[in-house]
Structures are given as structure tokens and as C-alpha cells.
Design a protein around this motif. Structure first.
Motif, PDB file in Angstrom:
ATOM      1  N   VAL A  55       0.830  -1.215   0.000  1.00 37.02           N
ATOM      2  CA  VAL A  55       0.000   0.000   0.000  1.00 37.02           C
ATOM      3  C   VAL A  55       0.862   1.262   0.000  1.00 37.02           C
ATOM      4  CG1 VAL A  55      -0.250   0.032   2.531  1.00 37.02           C
ATOM      5  CG2 VAL A  55      -2.011   1.089   1.116  1.00 37.02           C
ATOM      6  N   HIS A  56       2.101   1.148   0.496  1.00 38.30           N
ATOM      7  CA  HIS A  56       3.005   2.307   0.567  1.00 38.30           C
ATOM      8  C   HIS A  56       4.008   2.351  -0.592  1.00 38.30           C
ATOM      9  CE1 HIS A  56       1.409   3.339   4.419  1.00 38.30           C
ATOM     10  NE2 HIS A  56       1.910   2.315   5.062  1.00 38.30           N
ATOM     11  N   ARG A  57       3.806   1.504  -1.619  1.00 38.26           N
ATOM     12  CA  ARG A  57       4.795   1.346  -2.698  1.00 38.26           C
ATOM     13  C   ARG A  57       5.205   2.670  -3.349  1.00 38.26           C
ATOM     14  NH1 ARG A  57       6.683  -3.021  -5.313  1.00 38.26           N
ATOM     15  NH2 ARG A  57       5.270  -4.394  -4.189  1.00 38.26           N
ATOM     16  N   TRP A  88      -4.758  -2.535  20.338  1.00 36.70           N
ATOM     17  CA  TRP A  88      -3.307  -2.668  20.109  1.00 36.70           C
ATOM     18  C   TRP A  88      -2.718  -1.370  19.551  1.00 36.70           C
ATOM     19  CZ3 TRP A  88       1.025  -4.420  21.472  1.00 36.70           C
ATOM     20  CH2 TRP A  88       2.127  -4.490  20.605  1.00 36.70           C
ATOM     21  N   ARG A  89      -3.439  -0.680  18.662  1.00 35.82           N
ATOM     22  CA  ARG A  89      -2.941   0.615  18.151  1.00 35.82           C
ATOM     23  C   ARG A  89      -2.800   1.621  19.306  1.00 35.82           C
ATOM     24  NH1 ARG A  89      -1.477   1.296  12.504  1.00 35.82           N
ATOM     25  NH2 ARG A  89      -2.013   3.481  12.827  1.00 35.82           N
ATOM     26  N   ASP A  90      -3.755   1.623  20.242  1.00 33.66           N
ATOM     27  CA  ASP A  90      -3.665   2.528  21.399  1.00 33.66           C
ATOM     28  C   ASP A  90      -2.424   2.231  22.232  1.00 33.66           C
ATOM     29  OD1 ASP A  90      -5.984   3.800  20.717  1.00 33.66           O
ATOM     30  OD2 ASP A  90      -7.222   2.837  22.254  1.00 33.66           O
ATOM     31  N   THR A 118       7.156  -1.332  16.622  1.00 25.05           N
ATOM     32  CA  THR A 118       6.048  -2.279  16.408  1.00 25.05           C
ATOM     33  C   THR A 118       5.161  -1.856  15.244  1.00 25.05           C
ATOM     34  OG1 THR A 118       4.765  -1.103  18.084  1.00 25.05           O
ATOM     35  CG2 THR A 118       5.867  -3.132  18.798  1.00 25.05           C
ATOM     36  N   HIS A 119       4.434  -2.813  14.746  1.00 27.35           N
ATOM     37  CA  HIS A 119       3.377  -2.604  13.753  1.00 27.35           C
ATOM     38  C   HIS A 119       2.056  -3.070  14.334  1.00 27.35           C
ATOM     39  CE1 HIS A 119       0.884  -3.028  10.153  1.00 27.35           C
ATOM     40  NE2 HIS A 119       0.575  -4.233  10.606  1.00 27.35           N
ATOM     41  N   GLY A 120       0.985  -2.407  13.929  1.00 20.77           N
ATOM     42  CA  GLY A 120      -0.363  -2.890  14.225  1.00 20.77           C
ATOM     43  C   GLY A 120      -1.275  -2.618  13.052  1.00 20.77           C
ATOM     44  N   SER A 121      -2.153  -3.556  12.772  1.00 21.72           N
ATOM     45  CA  SER A 121      -3.095  -3.395  11.656  1.00 21.72           C
ATOM     46  C   SER A 121      -3.933  -2.140  11.851  1.00 21.72           C
ATOM     47  CB  SER A 121      -4.033  -4.606  11.591  1.00 21.72           C
ATOM     48  OG  SER A 121      -3.289  -5.798  11.561  1.00 21.72           O
ATOM     49  N   ASP A 122      -4.295  -1.487  10.722  1.00 25.98           N
ATOM     50  CA  ASP A 122      -5.022  -0.221  10.820  1.00 25.98           C
ATOM     51  C   ASP A 122      -6.534  -0.358  10.707  1.00 25.98           C
ATOM     52  OD1 ASP A 122      -5.278  -0.689   8.117  1.00 25.98           O
ATOM     53  OD2 ASP A 122      -4.034   1.005   7.485  1.00 25.98           O
ATOM     54  N   SER A 123      -7.059  -1.577  10.514  1.00 21.69           N
ATOM     55  CA  SER A 123      -8.504  -1.808  10.526  1.00 21.69           C
ATOM     56  C   SER A 123      -8.741  -3.283  10.824  1.00 21.69           C
ATOM     57  CB  SER A 123      -9.136  -1.455   9.175  1.00 21.69           C
ATOM     58  OG  SER A 123      -8.740  -2.409   8.192  1.00 21.69           O
TER      59      SER A 123
HETATM   60 MG    MG Z   1       0.143   1.145   8.844  1.00 18.63          MG
END
Ligand code: MG
Ligand code: ATP
Length: 142
Positions: A55-57, A88-90, A118-123
Motif C-alpha cells: 500500500v506504501h509502494r 493494540w494501536r492505542d 512495532t506494527h499494528g493493523s489499521d482496521s
Molecule cells: Mg500502517
């Protein structure tokens, strides 16, 4: 409805693993009531990292992001909790670790915009896609 137990996808990124913070971050995951339903240590290949962040390509930081994500081992996890994805995003805090409050994972273990621990899904929808990108059905505990 708002208390529905769901799953999200998390990564303990190479900066945090390299710094010896994976254990501390897993401790926080436990302390905040997430159930770990899948977990493994992987060293992402370039195609895996490029596919994950596809998505960030077109973004200017894409090359740097792929270099970083392939720079060493990371820990990928499936986490379960009520409203797991926003919870998890919080706990992670905002993307830019230099602006993330102390007490958040990125505030305490991240060092920059890119190296943010870290990474966390955005939806919730992307959580399911990302979980199945890294885990087979047989890799989840019951
Ligand atoms: Mg993201
Ligand atoms: P993530 O998807 O890793 O959980 P995020 O959703 O908070 O992070 P995104 O906008 O999806 O943020 O960016 C993905 C990742 O790309 C960031 O976590 C960070 O590592 C990196 N990144 C984002 N913006 C920049 C930037 N301006 N410069 C360098 N790296 C960046």
C-alpha cells in the motif's frame, strides 16, 4: 457488540528485536490482557516485506521501509482481545516514536518515524488479511 473479542496482527520490528526489547514488549502485551494466539520469529525477505507494505509502494519512504524491515529478525504475532485492533494501536502509540507519549510502546522503545518498534493493523479487515499473510490456519492456537 463493542466488547466483541477479535484478533489483530502485530510485528515486533527489527529495531526492537535488535535492541533486546522483544521480551519487554511481549510482557506489555500480556499485562494489557491480550491473548497471544500465534507467534514466530522470522527474517523477512525483500518480496515478503514489499508485499506486506504494498500500500506504501509509491511513498518516498518505501525503499527505506523495506530496507529496515529486512534488516534483521522480527516477531510476528496474532493477538486476541475485545476490540483487539484499536486496542493494540492505542497501546503502541502514534507512528512517529519521537512524538509518542512515554508509556506507549513506541514512546518507550521506538527511536524515530521509521524505527518505531512495532506494527499494528489499521482496521479489523486489514488485521484478517495481514494475519493470513504471515500465518497458516494450523499456526493458531485454539
Ligand atoms: Mg500502517
Ligand atoms: P505500521 O503500519 O508499521 O503499524 P503505521 O500504521 O503507524 O505503522 P504507516 O503510515 O502505515 O504507519 O507507515 C508504515 C511504516 O512506514 C511506519 O510504521 C514507519 O515504520 C514507516 N514510515 C511511515 N512514514 C514514514 C516516513 N515519513 N519516513 C520513514 N518511515 C516512515
Amino acid at each position: 457488540m463493542s466488547e466483541q473479542v477479535t484478533r489483530t496482527f502485530a510485528i515486533i520490528k527489527p529495531d526492537a528485536v535488535r535492541a533486546g526489547n522483544a521480551g519487554n514488549i511481549i510482557q506489555r502485551i500480556n499485562d494489557h490482557g491480550f491473548k497471544i494466539v500465534a507467534m514466530k520469529l522470522i527474517h523477512m525477505s525483500r518480496p515478503v516485506a514489499e508485499g506486506f507494505y504494498a500500500v506504501h509502494r509509491e511513498r518516498p519512504f518505501f525503499g527505506e521501509l523495506v530496507e529496515f524491515m529486512t534488516s534483521g529478525p522480527s516477531v510476528v504475532l496474532g493477538l486476541e482481545k475485545a476490540n483487539a485492533q484499536p486496542a493494540w494501536r492505542d497501546l503502541m502509540g502514534p507512528t512517529d516514536a519521537t512524538k509518542a507519549p512515554k508509556g506507549t510502546i513506541r514512546g518507550d522503545f521506538g527511536t524515530s518515524m521509521g524505527e518505531n518498534a512495532t506494527h499494528g493493523s489499521d482496521s479489523p479487515e486489514n488485521a484478517l488479511i495481514e494475519l493470513s499473510y504471515f500465518f497458516n490456519a494450523t499456526e493458531f492456537v485454539a
